[in-house]
Design a protein around this motif. Structure first.
Motif, PDB file in Angstrom:
ATOM      1  N   ALA A  12       0.855  -1.181   0.000  1.00 20.32           N
ATOM      2  CA  ALA A  12       0.000   0.000   0.000  1.00 20.32           C
ATOM      3  C   ALA A  12       0.895   1.236   0.000  1.00 20.32           C
ATOM      4  CB  ALA A  12      -0.892  -0.013   1.230  1.00 20.32           C
TER       5      ALA A  12
ATOM      6  N   CYS B 242      -7.294   7.390  -2.222  1.00 18.44           N
ATOM      7  CA  CYS B 242      -8.495   6.586  -2.009  1.00 18.44           C
ATOM      8  C   CYS B 242      -9.593   6.948  -2.999  1.00 18.44           C
ATOM      9  CB  CYS B 242      -9.005   6.760  -0.584  1.00 18.44           C
ATOM     10  SG  CYS B 242      -7.952   5.964   0.633  1.00 18.44           S
TER      11      CYS B 242
ATOM     12  N   GLU C 124      -9.134   0.600   3.491  1.00 17.06           N
ATOM     13  CA  GLU C 124      -8.023   0.903   2.577  1.00 17.06           C
ATOM     14  C   GLU C 124      -7.250   2.117   3.081  1.00 17.06           C
ATOM     15  OE1 GLU C 124      -5.426   0.781  -0.754  1.00 17.06           O
ATOM     16  OE2 GLU C 124      -6.649  -0.704   0.283  1.00 17.06           O
TER      17      GLU C 124
ATOM     18  N   ARG D 105      -5.088   1.097   5.957  1.00 14.10           N
ATOM     19  CA  ARG D 105      -3.943   0.321   5.464  1.00 14.10           C
ATOM     20  C   ARG D 105      -2.872   1.252   4.889  1.00 14.10           C
ATOM     21  NH1 ARG D 105      -2.490  -2.948   0.929  1.00 14.10           N
ATOM     22  NH2 ARG D 105      -4.145  -2.068  -0.349  1.00 14.10           N
TER      23      ARG D 105
END
Length: 158
Positions: A3, A87, A141, A144
Motif C-alpha cells: 500500500a 483513495c 483501505e 492500510r
C-alpha cells in the motif's frame, strides 16, 4: 501488493513522507460519521478519520502561535491530502477540516499537544445514504495506507 500513498506534488519522496510522520509522531483514530435523518434520528453515513500530529517542544509552551505550528499543520495536511488523492474519490472527501487555531490534548496520547485534521469518508455522489460495504472498504483501505506510511493507531509507540 504494498500500500502506498499518492504523494506526487506533496512530498519529494517516500523518505520525506516517512520522516514527516515520524517527526510529527502522527497517529490516527476513526469514529462514525452521522447526519440528522428524518424525524431527528441520526443516520451513520460513513466514518471520520482523525489525524493527530504532535507539537514539538515542551508541552506547556504549545499554542497555535508557536513558531512550529504552521510547519506541523503543513505536514499533517499534506498527509491528509495524499490519503484523499489515493483513495476512492467518491467516498474519501478531498477536503480536510482543520480545527483552526486549536491544540488538543488526549489521555490516549499521554496529554501531548496535538494538531488535529479530520477526514470524512462517505459517498459524496449520494450524500445521506447509510454506510455500506463500499464506504467501509474505503475506510479499511485508508487505514492500510496510513499504517504503511508509518502512521500509528491511537498513540505513538517508539
Amino acid at each position: 501488493m504494498d500500500a502506498t500513498l499518492n504523494i506526487k506534488g506533496l512530498f519529494k519522496d517516500e523518505q520525506e513522507l516517512f520522516g514527516a510522520v515520524k517527526k510529527r509522531r502522527i497517529c490516527y483514530d476513526t469514529e462514525p460519521y452521522y447526519v440528522s435523518g428524518r424525524g431527528g434520528s441520526l443516520v451513520q453515513i460513513g466514518y471520520q478519520i482523525n489525524l493527530y500530529a504532535a507539537m514539538p517542544g515542551p508541552f506547556k509552551d504549545a499554542t497555535p502561535d508557536s513558531p512550529d505550528y504552521a510547519e506541523v499543520e503543513r505536514d499533517v495536511v499534506k498527509l491528509a491530502e495524499a490519503l484523499s488523492n489515493t483513495c476512492n474519490p467518491v467516498h474519501m472527501c478531498e477536503s480536510t477540516t482543520i480545527d483552526p487555531s486549536t491544540i488538543t490534548y488526549s489521555q490516549d496520547r499521554g496529554m501531548r499537544p496535538d494538531l488535529t485534521v479530520h477526514i470524512p469518508v462517505f459517498d459524496q455522489s449520494n450524500f445521506g445514504h447509510p454506510v455500506d460495504d463500499r464506504i467501509t472498504g474505503t475506510l479499511h483501505e485508508a487505514i492500510r495506507l496510513l499504517e504503511a506510511a508509518g502512521v500509528q493507531k491511537t498513540r505513538w509507540q517508539e
